[in-house]
Write an enzyme that holds these catalytic residues in place. Structure first.
Site, mmCIF file in Angstrom:
data_model
loop_
_atom_site.group_PDB
_atom_site.id
_atom_site.type_symbol
_atom_site.label_atom_id
_atom_site.label_comp_id
_atom_site.label_asym_id
_atom_site.label_seq_id
_atom_site.Cartn_x
_atom_site.Cartn_y
_atom_site.Cartn_z
ATOM 1 N N PHE A 81 13.035 4.706 11.596
ATOM 2 C CA PHE A 81 11.555 4.260 11.006
ATOM 3 C C PHE A 81 10.828 5.360 10.567
ATOM 4 C CE2 PHE A 81 7.595 2.372 10.773
ATOM 5 C CZ PHE A 81 7.950 1.166 9.940
ATOM 6 N N LYS B 274 0.761 -1.165 -0.062
ATOM 7 C CA LYS B 274 -0.005 -0.029 -0.001
ATOM 8 C C LYS B 274 0.944 1.242 -0.194
ATOM 9 C CE LYS B 274 -3.313 -1.972 3.246
ATOM 10 N NZ LYS B 274 -3.699 -1.838 4.623
ATOM 11 N N GLY B 275 2.087 1.151 0.615
ATOM 12 C CA GLY B 275 2.905 2.287 0.845
ATOM 13 C C GLY B 275 3.192 3.349 -0.242
ATOM 14 N N ASP C 164 14.480 -1.079 2.013
ATOM 15 C CA ASP C 164 15.015 -1.232 3.190
ATOM 16 C C ASP C 164 16.116 -2.360 2.802
ATOM 17 O OD1 ASP C 164 14.962 -0.638 6.092
ATOM 18 O OD2 ASP C 164 13.878 -2.599 6.225
ATOM 19 N N LYS D 132 17.231 3.289 2.107
ATOM 20 C CA LYS D 132 18.006 3.226 3.353
ATOM 21 C C LYS D 132 18.979 2.121 2.979
ATOM 22 C CE LYS D 132 14.279 3.075 6.806
ATOM 23 N NZ LYS D 132 13.499 1.919 7.770
ATOM 24 N N GLU E 141 8.046 2.014 -5.901
ATOM 25 C CA GLU E 141 8.264 1.599 -4.617
ATOM 26 C C GLU E 141 8.069 2.635 -3.679
ATOM 27 O OE1 GLU E 141 7.724 -0.333 -2.156
ATOM 28 O OE2 GLU E 141 8.478 -2.458 -2.616
ATOM 29 N N ASP E 142 7.657 2.585 -2.432
ATOM 30 C CA ASP E 142 7.732 3.611 -1.303
ATOM 31 C C ASP E 142 9.365 3.821 -0.870
ATOM 32 O OD1 ASP E 142 7.407 1.288 -0.016
ATOM 33 O OD2 ASP E 142 6.035 1.991 1.449
ATOM 34 N N ASP F 295 3.479 3.694 6.661
ATOM 35 C CA ASP F 295 2.819 3.294 8.052
ATOM 36 C C ASP F 295 3.669 2.747 8.916
ATOM 37 O OD1 ASP F 295 3.045 0.645 6.792
ATOM 38 O OD2 ASP F 295 1.730 0.189 8.136
ATOM 39 N N ARG G 158 -0.390 6.776 7.479
ATOM 40 C CA ARG G 158 -0.173 6.992 6.140
ATOM 41 C C ARG G 158 -0.642 8.432 5.545
ATOM 42 N NH1 ARG G 158 1.050 1.739 3.901
ATOM 43 N NH2 ARG G 158 0.062 0.071 5.089
#
Ligand code: IMP
Ligand code: MG
Length: 171
Positions: free
Chosen positions: A148, A39-40, A99, A127, A95-96, A155, A161
């Site tokens: 984070f 969802k990001g 990681d 990141k 993509e958001d 989220d 969000r």
């Protein structure tokens, strides 16, 4: 939990403008299939595509990743498959945040099996200090430290969000 602004909405806007102009110079004549990872990416994707002034098609994929802190093996599974056929298309995956890299690597492998004409990846945030799988990210909005991040689609346990800025969680 208290989110503190880390990247303001003004700064996000200039990052998205820069990404949109890079993507425009590479894709304006390719009618790409832009696939957002739910969802990001939903806020980033909606801002990004409105700055792309050329023909494109849009689709979504949804994956879930189950990180295991004691092992380096992460399991990723697909919850929603793209509906538009990928074969022969110029695909841009959005993509958001990258990681460990496991999620995007999983999605990229899955899409490549369907023989796209090309596949590139765009991520708003990266990141790099957390990377375990080395997938090439073609367009990166901004590198962030190992903190984070929430807001602008991202989220923490489904919260935050809707924040318009990118924030970090302060305990
Ligand atoms: P990866 O598989 O470890 O690269 O994780 C990627 C996914 O985990 C991203 O698409 C996000 O949905 C989520 N994620 C990773 N880091 C963060 C963060 O700092 N905030 C919110 N979500 C994150
Ligand atoms: Mg994600």
């Amino acid at each position: 939990m208290n989110p503190e602004v880390y990247i303001s909405k003004r700064r996000i806007n200039s990052i998205v403008n820069r990404l949109a102009s890079e993507i425009t110079s590479d894709y304006s004549d390719k009618k790409p299939l832009v696939i957002g990872v739910l969802k990001g990416s939903f806020v980033f994707l909606s801002d990004l595509v409105r700055k792309l002034d050329f023909p494109l098609e849009l689709d979504f994929i949804r994956v879930a990743s189950y990180g295991n802190s004691t092992k380096t093996s992460h399991e990723v599974s697909m919850l929603l498959a793209p509906g538009i056929p990928i074969k022969g298309r110029h695909v841009l995956l959005v993509e958001d945040i990258i990681d460990s890299g496991f999620s995007v690597d999983f999605v990229a492998r899955l899409l490549k099996k369907q023989e796209p004409a090309s596949l590139k990846i765009c991520a708003l945030l990266d990141k790099p200090s957390r990377r375990e799988v080395n997938t090439v990210i073609d367009y990166i909005g901004m590198e962030v430290p190992d903190k984070f991040i929430v807001g602008y689609g991202l989220d923490c346990a489904e919260q935050f969000r809707n924040l318009p800025d990118i924030c970090v969680i302060k305990e």
